[in-house]
Design a protein around this motif. Sequence first.
Motif, mmCIF file in Angstrom:
data_model
loop_
_atom_site.group_PDB
_atom_site.id
_atom_site.type_symbol
_atom_site.label_atom_id
_atom_site.label_comp_id
_atom_site.label_asym_id
_atom_site.label_seq_id
_atom_site.Cartn_x
_atom_site.Cartn_y
_atom_site.Cartn_z
ATOM 1 N N SER B 158 0.838 -25.201 -49.571
ATOM 2 C CA SER B 158 -0.147 -24.466 -48.910
ATOM 3 C C SER B 158 -0.479 -23.568 -50.002
ATOM 4 O O SER B 158 -1.584 -23.107 -50.173
ATOM 5 C CB SER B 158 0.221 -24.249 -47.473
ATOM 6 N N GLY B 159 0.592 -22.571 -50.040
ATOM 7 C CA GLY B 159 0.252 -21.221 -50.900
ATOM 8 C C GLY B 159 -0.010 -21.505 -52.189
ATOM 9 O O GLY B 159 -1.204 -21.008 -52.599
ATOM 10 N N ALA B 160 0.533 -22.541 -52.810
ATOM 11 C CA ALA B 160 0.394 -22.718 -54.220
ATOM 12 C C ALA B 160 -0.950 -23.421 -54.615
ATOM 13 O O ALA B 160 -1.670 -22.956 -55.418
ATOM 14 C CB ALA B 160 1.344 -23.675 -54.754
ATOM 15 N N ALA B 161 -1.365 -24.240 -53.446
ATOM 16 C CA ALA B 161 -2.567 -25.040 -53.836
ATOM 17 C C ALA B 161 -3.585 -24.228 -53.654
ATOM 18 O O ALA B 161 -4.890 -24.199 -54.433
ATOM 19 C CB ALA B 161 -2.917 -26.227 -52.789
ATOM 20 N N VAL B 162 -3.738 -23.145 -52.695
ATOM 21 C CA VAL B 162 -5.036 -22.187 -52.302
ATOM 22 C C VAL B 162 -4.919 -21.304 -53.611
ATOM 23 O O VAL B 162 -6.126 -21.069 -54.370
ATOM 24 C CB VAL B 162 -4.920 -21.699 -51.278
ATOM 25 N N ALA B 163 -3.835 -20.753 -53.936
ATOM 26 C CA ALA B 163 -3.670 -19.787 -55.134
ATOM 27 C C ALA B 163 -4.141 -20.595 -56.512
ATOM 28 O O ALA B 163 -5.028 -19.749 -57.121
ATOM 29 C CB ALA B 163 -2.301 -19.297 -55.295
ATOM 30 N N PRO B 182 5.195 -17.329 -49.470
ATOM 31 C CA PRO B 182 4.422 -18.070 -50.509
ATOM 32 C C PRO B 182 3.130 -17.344 -50.776
ATOM 33 O O PRO B 182 2.959 -17.408 -51.935
ATOM 34 C CB PRO B 182 4.104 -19.372 -49.862
ATOM 35 N N ALA B 183 2.384 -16.589 -49.849
ATOM 36 C CA ALA B 183 1.530 -15.811 -50.381
ATOM 37 C C ALA B 183 1.673 -14.888 -51.203
ATOM 38 O O ALA B 183 0.936 -14.656 -52.131
ATOM 39 C CB ALA B 183 0.657 -15.101 -48.974
ATOM 40 N N ALA B 184 2.712 -14.087 -51.082
ATOM 41 C CA ALA B 184 3.250 -13.016 -51.742
ATOM 42 C C ALA B 184 3.765 -13.502 -53.302
ATOM 43 O O ALA B 184 3.355 -13.081 -54.311
ATOM 44 C CB ALA B 184 4.469 -12.261 -51.296
ATOM 45 N N TYR B 216 -4.022 -19.821 -45.403
ATOM 46 C CA TYR B 216 -4.306 -19.311 -46.865
ATOM 47 C C TYR B 216 -5.712 -19.146 -46.984
ATOM 48 O O TYR B 216 -6.338 -20.465 -46.621
ATOM 49 C CB TYR B 216 -3.640 -19.839 -47.716
ATOM 50 N N GLY B 217 -6.400 -18.306 -47.694
ATOM 51 C CA GLY B 217 -7.738 -18.557 -48.129
ATOM 52 C C GLY B 217 -7.834 -17.772 -49.464
ATOM 53 O O GLY B 217 -6.811 -17.044 -49.924
#
Lengths: 438, 438
Positions: B158-163, B182-184, B216-217
Amino acid sequence: MTGLPRPASGDPAALDAVAAAEEIRAGRLTSEALVRACLDRIARRDEAVRAWTHLDPEAALAAARAADRSAPQGLLHGVPVGIKDVIRTAGMPTGMNSPHHQSDGPTQDAAAVEILRHLGAIVLGKLDTVEFAVNGRRAATRNPHDPARTPGGSSSGSGAAVADFQVPLALGTQTGGSVIRPAAFCGVPAMKPSWGSVPTEGMRSCSASLDTLGWYGRSVRDLALLWRTFQWQAAIPLAPEIAGLRIGLCLSPVADLLQPPALAALAMAVEALRGAGAEVIPVELPEQEGARLSEAHKTVMQGEMRATFLNEALRFPDLYPELRGIVTAPMQDDFLDALDFAAAMRPRTDALFAPFDAVLTPSAPDVAPIGPENAGSALCNRIWTLLHLPVIHLPLPHGPGLLPAGVSLIAPRGRDAALLRTAAALEGLFATCPPRGV
Amino acid sequence: MTGLPRPASGDPAALDAVAAAEEIRAGRLTSEALVRACLDRIARRDEAVRAWTHLDPEAALAAARAADRSAPQGLLHGVPVGIKDVIRTAGMPTGMNSPHHQSDGPTQDAAAVEILRHLGAIVLGKLDTVEFAVNGRRAATRNPHDPARTPGGSSSGSGAAVADFQVPLALGTQTGGSVIRPAAFCGVPAMKPSWGSVPTEGMRSCSASLDTLGWYGRSVRDLALLWRTFQWQAAIPLAPEIAGLRIGLCLSPVADLLQPPALAALAMAVEALRGAGAEVIPVELPEQEGARLSEAHKTVMQGEMRATFLNEALRFPDLYPELRGIVTAPMQDDFLDALDFAAAMRPRTDALFAPFDAVLTPSAPDVAPIGPENAGSALCNRIWTLLHLPVIHLPLPHGPGLLPAGVSLIAPRGRDAALLRTAAALEGLFATCPPRGV
């Protein structure tokens, strides 16, 4: 008032789950014969009791025959169990008594159902419930002792089916008083374990702080059998002697509401305990806290329902107005205060009840009222749900023409095994009481 | 270290969700074109990033075309969203990165997914996770900034795909630090809302006291868009001026663990805030309580996992040993103490943080470590999860050749809307900071 007709002597439908499992294990009974006896009982009684929302006799018999052909799998090998229709069950619909979910297809097993099946249980069918196990539509189920009366809610079908010898075990759910109240009204043992001790995944969630799976059986040892099912290799020690037990008696916060049958059941229990050499010692919550807990239960439940029922309110504009109103209302200002107050009261109540082998408290203010619209009051149950305590309902004997009444036994959080042990002793004692009204 | 290649200017995959929804609503962009842009990005980048466990391009395009043909349904009309693969999604498998669940069939939508679809979102596919969002098998996903590095866990995909601009929005889950970490590591905004404010039904449960859905956005307004999605008719007020904001700075209980990039991100944030006229005021948990909360998180989580993973331990003798050990261990003696301590600390922490518009705290001790076995530490996140606080991660700019680092903004329970408002102001400010390392 018609009374509950007991199965004939020798009818396998009359066995408790422990006896049935033993008979099957010993080769003296087949699962098929037991399931057939349950189905026969349902066929005779369903018009009056109406407990089931889904029943597929052929599928149940096929599962029973498969169990008979296979090596024993676990504690529940070949034993039928009914599932409240807010708990997802593979191969069966989960309608939740909601008009919007009657055509929802089958899905995967809830974690608890998966565990029951893994230990050999036969899922007999789904049992009627109050809409979403909250409010709204009442179950079609009638009290097996009197079809004019409610079986209680929301686990209406589960309590009625086990009480009526249609299935030896059933799962229910409790967020307020939804396991214990039907047990009281139908006159059947039931257990709501400590919050968090049994997986709720796959049941329709209502309030994460409160939702608890519970169950019905024919005896305390049946309740212990299901409790063990949900523990890793737990054993239940033998029931203690009555003499020397220290039993609390707590009427908080409902003393003023109790009607003669509820008071009579408590008095019978106290008299029997004292007669057998147990100490019975009054123990009360501080008055102000008792009243506030009851309010806090409502505030927590409704506050958490704003999230858990958002999907229903968005999808179904004609969702029943009370539930829609809960979702669309602004969060109550005292929601966090209520959550925190409940949390602070948990260790205090544990400490208050810790000196006792169990604490007696009413299960309901009265016998089952005329139904179905009035499903009875959860006032006797909801503070124990909020406090996360384990609760066991035990019926007391009653004379012909009377409706069931009994008592709740409660204990500090996490003392489920000890509570079962005490309950087993009290069950034996209560069975010897002169029936109420005779 | 390869760096994250940005989409070409004008590529719809570069839009944030708010802009995409506006373009679609205004008729300047079709959902089909947006979904196709995401699929093209995935096709180019998937070999390096490996975020998805299930992707059916034709089905996603068909859903997008259906959205383009229909009247606008809601806030998310035509906007694609990815779903962490521990959240059930109709028509798609839910494998949970468990070897035992790879062939589980599709089931019904989780409540949160139902809500997203009701508001018009297109479910693009499922995103990889650490096994059961706990431990065990790591996601195959790589950090989009450097394929040798972890994207963090457990919401790795989730974090990787949005980033990586593969989808503008994705759902994750957090029981310890599984959304914020993952956001960090991936350098993308994310939000874990207050516990209990978003329905978790249909996500793989782990710990009822802790489990929280998050997301995540591409921007704080994207986070606000999803937050509004999960509220009944909530509006987010405009971002305030920076001058006059009171921002706390809390290093509890991880001050000693912080490595230069994490410290640099915090220092950049503090300097920018002070430079723009905000007050930044240190605020610390009492030292002993801070350390005890970190231990309590582990005790609560493992204690509750004994019930939630019982079904897996019974059914699968080869369940990975750490998880099996948690289920089969006796309940820790201090489990209830840990639960009660956490509950008592919640109102105390709310009161401590109440004077601030938001409190800055580290999101991770360091940049993403070399993966995949090391998915990084949740020490900076888990006490806020235990305390039920809303948390927003904001990245800070970094120079070429460096890995992302950022900060968490936290607030008292229930102050999610106010936190989003403050975060929107800080996002604008942080975008103007000189990049770290330049």
